[in-house]
Motif scaffolding. Structure first.
Motif, PDB file in Angstrom:
ATOM      1  N   ALA A   1       0.833  -1.205   0.000  1.00 22.19           N
ATOM      2  CA  ALA A   1       0.000   0.000   0.000  1.00 22.19           C
ATOM      3  C   ALA A   1       0.865   1.251   0.000  1.00 22.19           C
ATOM      4  O   ALA A   1       1.943   1.283   0.602  1.00 22.19           O
ATOM      5  CB  ALA A   1      -0.912  -0.004   1.215  1.00 22.19           C
ATOM      6  N   GLU A   2       0.383   2.281  -0.673  1.00 20.83           N
ATOM      7  CA  GLU A   2       1.124   3.549  -0.681  1.00 20.83           C
ATOM      8  C   GLU A   2       0.982   4.284   0.637  1.00 20.83           C
ATOM      9  O   GLU A   2       1.888   5.005   1.043  1.00 20.83           O
ATOM     10  CB  GLU A   2       0.623   4.425  -1.832  1.00 20.83           C
ATOM     11  N   CYS A   3      -0.163   4.123   1.286  1.00 28.03           N
ATOM     12  CA  CYS A   3      -0.398   4.822   2.551  1.00 28.03           C
ATOM     13  C   CYS A   3      -1.009   3.846   3.545  1.00 28.03           C
ATOM     14  O   CYS A   3      -1.956   3.124   3.219  1.00 28.03           O
ATOM     15  CB  CYS A   3      -1.340   6.006   2.345  1.00 28.03           C
ATOM     16  N   VAL A   4      -0.465   3.812   4.759  1.00 24.62           N
ATOM     17  CA  VAL A   4      -0.993   2.948   5.804  1.00 24.62           C
ATOM     18  C   VAL A   4      -1.463   3.756   7.004  1.00 24.62           C
ATOM     19  O   VAL A   4      -1.602   3.234   8.102  1.00 24.62           O
ATOM     20  CB  VAL A   4       0.063   1.896   6.235  1.00 24.62           C
ATOM     21  N   CYS A   5      -1.733   5.053   6.773  1.00 23.98           N
ATOM     22  CA  CYS A   5      -2.287   5.893   7.831  1.00 23.98           C
ATOM     23  C   CYS A   5      -3.724   5.462   8.129  1.00 23.98           C
ATOM     24  O   CYS A   5      -4.396   4.871   7.271  1.00 23.98           O
ATOM     25  CB  CYS A   5      -2.291   7.358   7.401  1.00 23.98           C
ATOM     26  N   PRO A   6      -4.256   5.774   9.320  1.00 26.84           N
ATOM     27  CA  PRO A   6      -5.664   5.496   9.611  1.00 26.84           C
ATOM     28  C   PRO A   6      -6.567   6.160   8.565  1.00 26.84           C
ATOM     29  O   PRO A   6      -6.255   7.259   8.084  1.00 26.84           O
ATOM     30  CB  PRO A   6      -5.864   6.126  10.999  1.00 26.84           C
ATOM     31  N   PRO A   7      -7.688   5.530   8.192  1.00 22.03           N
ATOM     32  CA  PRO A   7      -8.527   6.013   7.095  1.00 22.03           C
ATOM     33  C   PRO A   7      -8.972   7.466   7.216  1.00 22.03           C
ATOM     34  O   PRO A   7      -9.064   8.179   6.216  1.00 22.03           O
ATOM     35  CB  PRO A   7      -9.731   5.064   7.138  1.00 22.03           C
ATOM     36  N   ARG A   8      -9.261   7.945   8.412  1.00 17.75           N
ATOM     37  CA  ARG A   8      -9.798   9.305   8.576  1.00 17.75           C
ATOM     38  C   ARG A   8      -8.731  10.347   8.908  1.00 17.75           C
ATOM     39  O   ARG A   8      -9.048  11.503   9.171  1.00 17.75           O
ATOM     40  CB  ARG A   8     -10.872   9.304   9.662  1.00 17.75           C
ATOM     41  N   GLN A   9      -7.489   9.939   8.901  1.00 18.85           N
ATOM     42  CA  GLN A   9      -6.420  10.907   9.183  1.00 18.85           C
ATOM     43  C   GLN A   9      -6.293  11.872   8.012  1.00 18.85           C
ATOM     44  O   GLN A   9      -6.119  11.445   6.862  1.00 18.85           O
ATOM     45  CB  GLN A   9      -5.095  10.165   9.409  1.00 18.85           C
ATOM     46  N   PRO A  10      -6.402  13.186   8.247  1.00 19.25           N
ATOM     47  CA  PRO A  10      -6.462  14.153   7.134  1.00 19.25           C
ATOM     48  C   PRO A  10      -5.164  14.302   6.344  1.00 19.25           C
ATOM     49  O   PRO A  10      -5.189  14.584   5.145  1.00 19.25           O
ATOM     50  CB  PRO A  10      -6.833  15.472   7.821  1.00 19.25           C
ATOM     51  N   VAL A  11      -4.007  14.116   6.997  1.00 17.16           N
ATOM     52  CA  VAL A  11      -2.725  14.296   6.326  1.00 17.16           C
ATOM     53  C   VAL A  11      -1.887  13.030   6.492  1.00 17.16           C
ATOM     54  O   VAL A  11      -1.786  12.475   7.589  1.00 17.16           O
ATOM     55  CB  VAL A  11      -1.947  15.509   6.911  1.00 17.16           C
ATOM     56  N   CYS A  12      -1.309  12.577   5.390  1.00 14.56           N
ATOM     57  CA  CYS A  12      -0.483  11.367   5.429  1.00 14.56           C
ATOM     58  C   CYS A  12       0.805  11.628   6.205  1.00 14.56           C
ATOM     59  O   CYS A  12       1.545  12.586   5.920  1.00 14.56           O
ATOM     60  CB  CYS A  12      -0.149  10.913   4.013  1.00 14.56           C
ATOM     61  N   THR A  13       1.062  10.797   7.188  1.00 12.33           N
ATOM     62  CA  THR A  13       2.300  10.924   7.973  1.00 12.33           C
ATOM     63  C   THR A  13       3.136   9.644   7.921  1.00 12.33           C
ATOM     64  O   THR A  13       4.129   9.537   8.622  1.00 12.33           O
ATOM     65  CB  THR A  13       1.972  11.245   9.449  1.00 12.33           C
ATOM     66  N   CYS A  14       2.695   8.671   7.090  1.00 10.48           N
ATOM     67  CA  CYS A  14       3.463   7.426   6.972  1.00 10.48           C
ATOM     68  C   CYS A  14       4.481   7.577   5.841  1.00 10.48           C
ATOM     69  O   CYS A  14       4.754   8.687   5.376  1.00 10.48           O
ATOM     70  CB  CYS A  14       2.528   6.241   6.725  1.00 10.48           C
ATOM     71  N   ARG A  15       4.996   6.482   5.359  1.00  9.41           N
ATOM     72  CA  ARG A  15       6.059   6.546   4.353  1.00  9.41           C
ATOM     73  C   ARG A  15       5.580   7.129   3.023  1.00  9.41           C
ATOM     74  O   ARG A  15       6.371   7.629   2.227  1.00  9.41           O
ATOM     75  CB  ARG A  15       6.627   5.140   4.124  1.00  9.41           C
ATOM     76  N   GLY A  16       4.255   7.016   2.725  1.00  7.83           N
ATOM     77  CA  GLY A  16       3.683   7.645   1.536  1.00  7.83           C
ATOM     78  C   GLY A  16       4.007   6.950   0.225  1.00  7.83           C
ATOM     79  O   GLY A  16       3.734   7.491  -0.842  1.00  7.83           O
ATOM     80  N   THR A  17       4.573   5.761   0.292  1.00  6.85           N
ATOM     81  CA  THR A  17       4.873   5.003  -0.928  1.00  6.85           C
ATOM     82  C   THR A  17       4.888   3.522  -0.603  1.00  6.85           C
ATOM     83  O   THR A  17       5.169   3.135   0.539  1.00  6.85           O
ATOM     84  CB  THR A  17       6.229   5.420  -1.525  1.00  6.85           C
ATOM     85  N   SER A  18       4.563   2.707  -1.588  1.00  7.57           N
ATOM     86  CA  SER A  18       4.583   1.261  -1.341  1.00  7.57           C
ATOM     87  C   SER A  18       6.022   0.756  -1.340  1.00  7.57           C
ATOM     88  O   SER A  18       6.911   1.345  -1.966  1.00  7.57           O
ATOM     89  CB  SER A  18       3.769   0.532  -2.409  1.00  7.57           C
ATOM     90  N   LEU A  19       6.225  -0.347  -0.636  1.00  6.26           N
ATOM     91  CA  LEU A  19       7.558  -0.947  -0.557  1.00  6.26           C
ATOM     92  C   LEU A  19       7.771  -2.000  -1.641  1.00  6.26           C
ATOM     93  O   LEU A  19       8.910  -2.354  -1.945  1.00  6.26           O
ATOM     94  CB  LEU A  19       7.755  -1.594   0.817  1.00  6.26           C
ATOM     95  N   GLY A  20       6.666  -2.498  -2.191  1.00  2.00           N
ATOM     96  CA  GLY A  20       6.778  -3.548  -3.199  1.00  2.00           C
ATOM     97  C   GLY A  20       5.414  -3.982  -3.678  1.00  2.00           C
ATOM     98  O   GLY A  20       4.421  -3.282  -3.491  1.00  2.00           O
ATOM     99  N   THR A  21       5.362  -5.184  -4.248  1.00  3.07           N
ATOM    100  CA  THR A  21       4.141  -5.683  -4.876  1.00  3.07           C
ATOM    101  C   THR A  21       3.848  -7.098  -4.423  1.00  3.07           C
ATOM    102  O   THR A  21       4.746  -7.958  -4.399  1.00  3.07           O
ATOM    103  CB  THR A  21       4.296  -5.686  -6.414  1.00  3.07           C
ATOM    104  N   THR A  22       2.595  -7.352  -4.074  1.00  7.15           N
ATOM    105  CA  THR A  22       2.172  -8.707  -3.766  1.00  7.15           C
ATOM    106  C   THR A  22       2.058  -9.497  -5.069  1.00  7.15           C
ATOM    107  O   THR A  22       1.370  -9.071  -6.000  1.00  7.15           O
ATOM    108  CB  THR A  22       0.825  -8.707  -3.031  1.00  7.15           C
ATOM    109  N   LEU A  23       2.717 -10.636  -5.136  1.00  6.61           N
ATOM    110  CA  LEU A  23       2.737 -11.441  -6.360  1.00  6.61           C
ATOM    111  C   LEU A  23       1.592 -12.442  -6.432  1.00  6.61           C
ATOM    112  O   LEU A  23       1.284 -12.958  -7.511  1.00  6.61           O
ATOM    113  CB  LEU A  23       4.065 -12.200  -6.457  1.00  6.61           C
ATOM    114  N   THR A  24       0.974 -12.715  -5.295  1.00  6.38           N
ATOM    115  CA  THR A  24      -0.096 -13.726  -5.222  1.00  6.38           C
ATOM    116  C   THR A  24      -1.366 -13.063  -4.712  1.00  6.38           C
ATOM    117  O   THR A  24      -1.536 -12.914  -3.509  1.00  6.38           O
ATOM    118  CB  THR A  24       0.312 -14.866  -4.281  1.00  6.38           C
ATOM    119  N   ARG A  25      -2.253 -12.674  -5.616  1.00  6.15           N
ATOM    120  CA  ARG A  25      -3.507 -12.061  -5.187  1.00  6.15           C
ATOM    121  C   ARG A  25      -4.316 -13.045  -4.355  1.00  6.15           C
ATOM    122  O   ARG A  25      -4.973 -12.677  -3.396  1.00  6.15           O
ATOM    123  CB  ARG A  25      -4.319 -11.606  -6.396  1.00  6.15           C
ATOM    124  N   ARG A  26      -4.285 -14.300  -4.737  1.00  2.00           N
ATOM    125  CA  ARG A  26      -4.854 -15.382  -3.942  1.00  2.00           C
ATOM    126  C   ARG A  26      -3.723 -16.346  -3.590  1.00  2.00           C
ATOM    127  O   ARG A  26      -2.781 -16.489  -4.358  1.00  2.00           O
ATOM    128  CB  ARG A  26      -5.927 -16.141  -4.739  1.00  2.00           C
TER     129      ARG A  26
END
Length: 313
Positions: free
Chosen positions: A260-285
């Motif tokens: 995920a690009e952002c892992v802040c709580p859903p209602r937090q108005p301003v992003c304070t986390c890393r703001g970018t994804s670290l990678g990609t999940t290769l197995t959707r299932r």
């Protein structure tokens, strides 16, 4: 007879990691996955296991690769990788965890993983032949000392048992007369609580729950995943095979958060986390074994493989 011989989902693991130059096999067991990776062309595999007996078997099996400088092994829990001084700061192109208990461990009655008659209620992963650390509570210790509330949580959370409270009360009642010592004691308690029709599937599930508690397996996995992500080189892949719903949830959640690009709580108005994804999940299932593989190895039936790849640069 070598009962470590059948690595689960080996073809799928090779497909994910065959291009890696260096792989950490954090649950090397008898060396089945490591052997498959080395034979598929992975230049170097580092094996780690907390079971001294398993590590001995792996080194014997992979002796020619060790002599060629392509395999090395360390006695350690993958959740405590920082305790291995020789691996301090080392990174890898691939990391593999196979969280299952091997056929050899299950079949060795002295280890206490099995519900076969007369097996001691031990279940400590680090307590096999040649172990350097046999500390920690055994399965019998937990059954004889935990109160009914904690036993209920154990069997409910780790065993998905709807009648966990009834089983906990039955254990407390029985141990007041005679302490739990062998597999027979727990099997009788399960039958007393769940009824005479309870059978091997119930025993397997509830013995597994107890083993998970004895070894702190879910807590160890939670602790280890961020460390292992940090050990991946750019473009590296982490593959995890789970056999329990709790393990699978932990892995799925970690991979989702890292992707995920952002892992802040859903209602937090301003992003304070890393703001970018670290990678990609290769197995959707999750990838599961084929019917043919399950027919060859029935202990593969509950396996689920998930994989995640770190961004390249």
């Amino acid at each position: 007879m070598d009962t470590y011989h059948a690595p689960v989902l080996a073809v799928e693991v090779i497909d994910l990691l065959k291009s890696a130059k260096s792989v950490l096999d954090g649950t090397v067991g008898g060396g089945g996955h490591s052997a498959a990776l080395l034979e598929a062309g992975v230049a170097r595999v580092t094996g780690v296991d907390r079971d001294a007996e398993a590590l001995h078997v792996a080194r014997e099996r992979l002796e020619r690769f060790e002599e060629a400088g392509r395999f090395r092994a360390f006695l350690a829990n993958f959740a405590d990788l920082e305790t291995v001084d020789a691996l301090a700061g080392e990174t890898f192109d691939g990391v593999l965890l196979d969280l299952g208990v091997s056929s050899r461990q299950l079949d060795a009655e002295v280890r206490g993983f099995t519900f076969r008659e007369g097996a001691p209620l031990d279940m400590r992963m680090g307590a096999g032949e040649g172990a350097t650390d046999s500390s920690g509570d055994t399965a019998a210790d937990l059954l004889n000392t935990l109160d009914a509330r904690r036993l209920t949580s154990l069997f409910k959370d780790f065993g998905d048992e709807p009648r966990a409270a009834r089983l906990a009360r039955e254990i407390v009642r029985r141990r007041a007369t005679s302490p739990f010592a062998t597999s027979d004691d727990l099997v009788r308690a399960i039958r007393g609580a769940l009824g005479a029709r309870s059978g091997p599937s119930d025993f397997a599930r509830l013995f597994q729950a107890l083993r998970i508690a004895v070894n702190g397996e879910l807590e160890g996995l939670e602790r280890a995943l961020p460390v292992l992500e940090g050990r991946l080189r750019p473009g590296g892949t982490l593959a995890v095979i789970t056999y329990h719903s709790g393990e699978d949830r932990i892995v799925k959640r970690a991979f989702r958060d890292w992707s995920a690009e952002c892992v802040c709580p859903p209602r937090q108005p301003v992003c304070t986390c890393r703001g970018t994804s670290l990678g990609t999940t290769l197995t959707r299932r999750p990838v599961i074994p084929s019917d043919a593989e399950i027919a060859r190895n029935t202990r593969a039936r509950s396996a689920k493989l998930r994989a995640w790849r770190k961004h390249d640069g």
